[in-house]
Design an enzyme around this catalytic site. Structure first.
Site, PDB file in Angstrom:
ATOM      1  N   GLU A   1      17.940  40.007 -16.311  1.00  0.00           N
ATOM      2  CA  GLU A   1      18.257  38.680 -16.851  1.00  0.00           C
ATOM      3  C   GLU A   1      18.645  38.786 -18.331  1.00  0.00           C
ATOM      4  O   GLU A   1      18.430  39.834 -18.968  1.00  0.00           O
ATOM      5  CB  GLU A   1      17.047  37.761 -16.681  1.00  0.00           C
ATOM      6  CG  GLU A   1      16.695  37.452 -15.220  1.00  0.00           C
ATOM      7  CD  GLU A   1      17.641  36.448 -14.564  1.00  0.00           C
ATOM      8  OE1 GLU A   1      18.831  36.381 -14.933  1.00  0.00           O
ATOM      9  OE2 GLU A   1      17.183  35.722 -13.669  1.00  0.00           O
TER      10      GLU A   1
ATOM     11  N   HIS B   1      23.744  38.244 -15.318  1.00  0.00           N
ATOM     12  CA  HIS B   1      22.826  39.330 -14.957  1.00  0.00           C
ATOM     13  C   HIS B   1      23.452  40.278 -13.947  1.00  0.00           C
ATOM     14  O   HIS B   1      24.316  39.894 -13.162  1.00  0.00           O
ATOM     15  CB  HIS B   1      21.469  38.800 -14.478  1.00  0.00           C
ATOM     16  CG  HIS B   1      21.424  38.193 -13.112  1.00  0.00           C
ATOM     17  ND1 HIS B   1      21.177  36.860 -12.888  1.00  0.00           N
ATOM     18  CD2 HIS B   1      21.553  38.748 -11.890  1.00  0.00           C
ATOM     19  CE1 HIS B   1      21.157  36.629 -11.583  1.00  0.00           C
ATOM     20  NE2 HIS B   1      21.390  37.760 -10.952  1.00  0.00           N
TER      21      HIS B   1
ATOM     22  N   ASP C   1      17.634  46.278  -6.534  1.00  0.00           N
ATOM     23  CA  ASP C   1      16.493  45.466  -6.941  1.00  0.00           C
ATOM     24  C   ASP C   1      15.736  44.971  -5.723  1.00  0.00           C
ATOM     25  O   ASP C   1      16.162  45.161  -4.582  1.00  0.00           O
ATOM     26  CB  ASP C   1      16.967  44.302  -7.831  1.00  0.00           C
ATOM     27  CG  ASP C   1      18.188  43.575  -7.287  1.00  0.00           C
ATOM     28  OD1 ASP C   1      18.519  43.776  -6.102  1.00  0.00           O
ATOM     29  OD2 ASP C   1      18.804  42.814  -8.029  1.00  0.00           O
TER      30      ASP C   1
ATOM     31  N   ASP D   1      24.546  33.770 -14.941  1.00  0.00           N
ATOM     32  CA  ASP D   1      24.126  33.963 -16.341  1.00  0.00           C
ATOM     33  C   ASP D   1      24.468  35.361 -16.861  1.00  0.00           C
ATOM     34  O   ASP D   1      23.988  35.757 -17.922  1.00  0.00           O
ATOM     35  CB  ASP D   1      22.627  33.676 -16.501  1.00  0.00           C
ATOM     36  CG  ASP D   1      21.760  34.604 -15.648  1.00  0.00           C
ATOM     37  OD1 ASP D   1      22.302  35.502 -14.981  1.00  0.00           O
ATOM     38  OD2 ASP D   1      20.521  34.417 -15.659  1.00  0.00           O
TER      39      ASP D   1
HETATM   40  C1  GLP Z   1      21.099  38.243  -7.189  1.00  0.00           C
HETATM   41  C2  GLP Z   1      21.156  39.748  -7.103  1.00  0.00           C
HETATM   42  C3  GLP Z   1      22.330  40.319  -7.864  1.00  0.00           C
HETATM   43  C4  GLP Z   1      23.584  39.552  -7.503  1.00  0.00           C
HETATM   44  C5  GLP Z   1      23.425  38.107  -7.864  1.00  0.00           C
HETATM   45  C6  GLP Z   1      24.652  37.282  -7.580  1.00  0.00           C
HETATM   46  O1  GLP Z   1      20.499  37.816  -8.353  1.00  0.00           O
HETATM   47  N1  GLP Z   1      19.962  40.360  -7.576  1.00  0.00           N
HETATM   48  O2  GLP Z   1      22.479  41.698  -7.552  1.00  0.00           O
HETATM   49  O3  GLP Z   1      24.687  40.105  -8.175  1.00  0.00           O
HETATM   50  O4  GLP Z   1      22.346  37.606  -7.086  1.00  0.00           O
HETATM   51  O5  GLP Z   1      24.625  36.858  -6.243  1.00  0.00           O
HETATM   52  P1  GLP Z   1      25.881  36.316  -5.466  1.00  0.00           P
HETATM   53  O6  GLP Z   1      26.748  37.487  -5.209  1.00  0.00           O
HETATM   54  O7  GLP Z   1      25.312  35.763  -4.195  1.00  0.00           O
HETATM   55  O8  GLP Z   1      26.510  35.289  -6.307  1.00  0.00           O
END
Ligand code: GLP
Length: 260
Positions: free
Chosen positions: A143, A138, A67, A136
């Site tokens: 989302e 995702h 992304d 959440d």
């Molecule tokens: C962002 C990214 C996701 C990731 C999420 C969780 O939203 N787009 O790919 O999994 O964060 O992040 P973290 O690993 O820092 O908790």
């Protein structure tokens, strides 16, 4: 779906690195799906160590980001292309020309998203997709209530996700509202999905993804339909699971010939 409960994020990182090493040794031109956020960092640290100390060769691999933010200027340190260069690809010797991310600065976002899908197909598809999970539920930036069949497209972030990600920016106000992300259908096309989730903050999302009903309200629950998905979770992230004892038993009795 295989759920492996590990002692900490470093051990989870080593397990994921083992799967990636096995892939890259067997298929040097492997196509890797790359996630950002803090969860995959132990994987990238371990792979960088193996590259430096053991000569693990990534020079023929190809990388696709999950992304990207919309509207960050080229070279912004929090653009996911930059983050991946900094945290992973430059450390393991993958040439920048071999790494792609969705184009969040395109004038015609819809066309750029379709081109990104075509690029992945032209590369032969993603062999192994690294995933983290949002609080959440995702994955990528899909989302809640994302179509379970979605392809790469623009999405609007929830305020929860913007707040979660504000730590990477100077302030909440600097976190973009829009993103482009591989869709859930895109992610499901990868041949092996490796999810890493660590910390108590992920416990309820992991519970919903692994043991909840498949429903768009928890996008990661779509992974229940994938034939080869590995959840690497630490004790804290596993704390909400009902069948934790079964997952440990399964791991302890796993046939030695069976790989991740
Ligand atoms: C962002 C990214 C996701 C990731 C999420 C969780 O939203 N787009 O790919 O999994 O964060 O992040 P973290 O690993 O820092 O908790």
């Amino acid at each position: 779906m295989e759920v492996i409960i590990l002692s900490d994020k470093e051990e989870a990182g080593r397990f994921a690195a083992d799967a990636i090493e096995a892939l890259v040794v067997a298929k040097p031109e492997a196509v890797l799906g790359l996630a950002t956020g803090s969860s995959p960092l132990p994987i990238y640290d371990e792979l960088a160590r193996r590259h430096a100390e053991e000569g693990l060769d990534f020079s023929r691999t190809r990388g696709f980001a999950l992304d990207e933010y919309v509207g960050l200027p080229a070279g912004h340190p929090e653009s996911y292309w930059e983050v991946l260069q900094r945290e992973f690809t430059s450390r393991v010797g993958i040439d920048p020309s071999r790494v792609s991310a969705p184009n969040g600065s395109a004038e015609d976002i819809a066309t750029a998203c379709a081109e990104y899908e075509a690029q992945i197909v032209a590369a032969g598809g993603i062999d192994l997709q690294i995933l983290g999970i949002g609080t959440d539920g995702h994955i990528g930036f899909n989302e809640p209530v994302s179509s379970l069949a979605s392809r790469t497209r623009i999405k609007t972030l929830t305020e929860q996700t913007r707040q979660d990600n504000a730590r990477f920016f100077g302030s909440l106000g600097e976190v973009p509202h829009h993103v482009v992300t591989q869709g859930l259908g895109t992610i499901m096309d990868a041949r092996h999905l490796v999810m890493i989730a660590t910390g108590a903050g992920k416990a309820s999302a992991v519970k919903a993804a692994v043991e909840g009903p498949v429903a768009a309200i928890c996008p990661a629950s779509v992974l229940q339909f994938h034939p080869h998905v590995t959840f690497l979770v630490d004790e804290a992230a596993a704390s909400g699971l009902s069948l934790g004892g079964y997952y440990r038993h399964t791991w302890n009795n796993k046939p030695s010939w069976q790989k991740l």
